[in-house]
Design an enzyme around this catalytic site. Structure first.
Site, PDB file in Angstrom:
ATOM      1  N   PHE A   1      -2.650  16.166   4.657  1.00 21.14           N
ATOM      2  CA  PHE A   1      -2.521  15.028   3.780  1.00 21.14           C
ATOM      3  C   PHE A   1      -0.982  14.959   2.893  1.00 21.14           C
ATOM      4  O   PHE A   1      -0.642  16.094   1.785  1.00 21.14           O
ATOM      5  CB  PHE A   1      -3.593  15.999   2.669  1.00 21.14           C
TER       6      PHE A   1
ATOM      7  N   ASP B   1      -3.753   4.832   6.605  1.00 21.52           N
ATOM      8  CA  ASP B   1      -4.286   5.690   7.317  1.00 21.52           C
ATOM      9  C   ASP B   1      -5.385   5.506   8.351  1.00 21.52           C
ATOM     10  O   ASP B   1      -5.095   5.338   9.073  1.00 21.52           O
ATOM     11  CB  ASP B   1      -5.398   7.011   6.174  1.00 21.52           C
TER      12      ASP B   1
ATOM     13  N   GLU C   1       0.846  -1.439  -0.070  1.00 20.36           N
ATOM     14  CA  GLU C   1       0.078  -0.130   0.117  1.00 20.36           C
ATOM     15  C   GLU C   1       0.917   0.798   0.017  1.00 20.36           C
ATOM     16  O   GLU C   1       2.145   1.047   0.499  1.00 20.36           O
ATOM     17  CB  GLU C   1      -1.039  -0.032   1.328  1.00 20.36           C
ATOM     18  N   ASP C   2       0.267   2.539  -1.180  1.00 18.64           N
ATOM     19  CA  ASP C   2       1.003   3.957  -0.419  1.00 18.64           C
ATOM     20  C   ASP C   2       1.005   3.973   1.075  1.00 18.64           C
ATOM     21  O   ASP C   2       1.919   4.712   1.625  1.00 18.64           O
ATOM     22  CB  ASP C   2       0.342   4.664  -1.443  1.00 18.64           C
TER      23      ASP C   2
ATOM     24  N   ARG D   1       1.322  12.725  -8.145  1.00 20.92           N
ATOM     25  CA  ARG D   1       1.920  11.235  -8.282  1.00 20.92           C
ATOM     26  C   ARG D   1       3.227  10.887  -9.083  1.00 20.92           C
ATOM     27  O   ARG D   1       3.776  10.245  -8.212  1.00 20.92           O
ATOM     28  CB  ARG D   1       0.459   9.956  -9.715  1.00 20.92           C
TER      29      ARG D   1
HETATM   30  P1  IMP Z   1      -7.369   4.187   4.969  1.00 22.32           P
HETATM   31  O1  IMP Z   1      -7.930   5.538   5.372  1.00 22.32           O
HETATM   32  O2  IMP Z   1      -6.657   3.744   5.459  1.00 22.32           O
HETATM   33  O3  IMP Z   1      -8.454   2.880   4.297  1.00 22.32           O
HETATM   34  O4  IMP Z   1      -6.985   4.782   3.507  1.00 22.32           O
HETATM   35  C1  IMP Z   1      -7.385   4.513   2.062  1.00 22.32           C
HETATM   36  C2  IMP Z   1      -6.384   5.205   0.721  1.00 22.32           C
HETATM   37  O5  IMP Z   1      -6.150   6.484   0.987  1.00 22.32           O
HETATM   38  C3  IMP Z   1      -5.054   4.763   1.168  1.00 22.32           C
HETATM   39  O6  IMP Z   1      -4.036   3.552   0.415  1.00 22.32           O
HETATM   40  C4  IMP Z   1      -4.391   6.158   0.128  1.00 22.32           C
HETATM   41  O7  IMP Z   1      -4.598   5.779  -1.248  1.00 22.32           O
HETATM   42  C5  IMP Z   1      -5.289   7.190   0.471  1.00 22.32           C
HETATM   43  N1  IMP Z   1      -5.088   7.819   1.384  1.00 22.32           N
HETATM   44  C6  IMP Z   1      -5.147   7.761   2.104  1.00 22.32           C
HETATM   45  N2  IMP Z   1      -4.203   9.329   3.088  1.00 22.32           N
HETATM   46  C7  IMP Z   1      -3.545   9.963   2.034  1.00 22.32           C
HETATM   47  C8  IMP Z   1      -2.821  10.945   1.784  1.00 22.32           C
HETATM   48  O8  IMP Z   1      -2.709  11.816   2.935  1.00 22.32           O
HETATM   49  N3  IMP Z   1      -2.945  11.751   0.575  1.00 22.32           N
HETATM   50  C9  IMP Z   1      -2.926  10.569  -0.398  1.00 22.32           C
HETATM   51  N4  IMP Z   1      -3.578   9.319  -0.157  1.00 22.32           N
HETATM   52  C10 IMP Z   1      -4.242   8.927   0.691  1.00 22.32           C
HETATM   53 MG    MG Z   2      -3.975   3.636  -1.626  1.00 23.16          MG
END
Ligand code: IMP
Ligand code: MG
Length: 172
Positions: free
Chosen positions: A149, A100, A96-97, A162
């Site tokens: 962010f 969050d 995963e990148d 990106r």
């Molecule tokens: P989750 O809230 O952990 O489910 O995050 C889901 C997805 O949201 C991650 O895989 C990212 O692709 C995207 N994401 C969450 N935080 C950020 C951020 O700060 N910048 C860009 N993408 C984000």
């Molecule tokens: Mg993602």
């Protein structure tokens, strides 16, 4: 749109990926590995990571949508495109990148675990621990970042940035 402010340089990212790859290779069971990248954000990170892991590797991708183009999680994860290969009896690393809230990774882990891999580990370039809504194991983390962010190195804001070689934050 505002321009991102650099918080992690391209050089620092590259150095950390070398560490991650070494740890992954040392800690995962021996043998061939299937690396599964979560599109679109993980594509740049995964490209660098797989080249640093000295094993036989196959690559596959999952397309998911969790945010739309908003910067706040809706908590809803939708698989837009599935893997093209079975995971049964494979050692699998889910890449995963950024983690969050943890909702996306948790959902995907449950989906992949049900497919009978020989082992299943997770790796994220970034983690925002202060934002976690659900407990989820992230076995390998590149950097912890504060609740801002982030963009660049695969990650976007409204599909932009990106292609930045560094990681930056959007300041409001
Ligand atoms: P989750 O809230 O952990 O489910 O995050 C889901 C997805 O949201 C991650 O895989 C990212 O692709 C995207 N994401 C969450 N935080 C950020 C951020 O700060 N910048 C860009 N993408 C984000
Ligand atoms: Mg993602």
């Amino acid at each position: 749109m505002q321009r991102p402010v650099e918080i992690i340089s391209a050089t620092a990212v590259a150095a950390r990926i070398e560490d991650l790859a070494r740890n992954i290779d040392a800690q995962l069971p021996p043998g061939p590995l299937t690396v599964v990248g979560v599109l679109r954000g993980a594509f740049v990170f995964m490209a660098d990571l797989v080249r640093a892991i000295p094993r036989d590797i196959t690559c596959d991708f999952l397309g998911v949508r969790s945010y739309g183009d908003a910067t706040v999680s809706t908590g809803v994860v939708e698989i837009k495109s599935d893997l093209s290969t079975p995971l049964e009896h494979r050692h699998v690393l889910l890449v995963e990148d950024i983690v969050d809230t943890g909702l996306t990774l948790k959902y995907l882990l449950d989906v992949l675990a049900a497919r009978g891999p020989a082992s299943l580990h997770t790796c994220a370039l970034l983690s925002k621990p202060s934002r976690r809504q659900i407990e989820v194991p992230v076995d390998f983390v590149g950097f912890e970042v504060p609740d801002e962010f982030v963009v660049g190195y695969g990650m976007d804001a409204g599909q932009l940035f990106r292609n930045l070689p560094y990681i930056g934050v959007m300041k409001s």
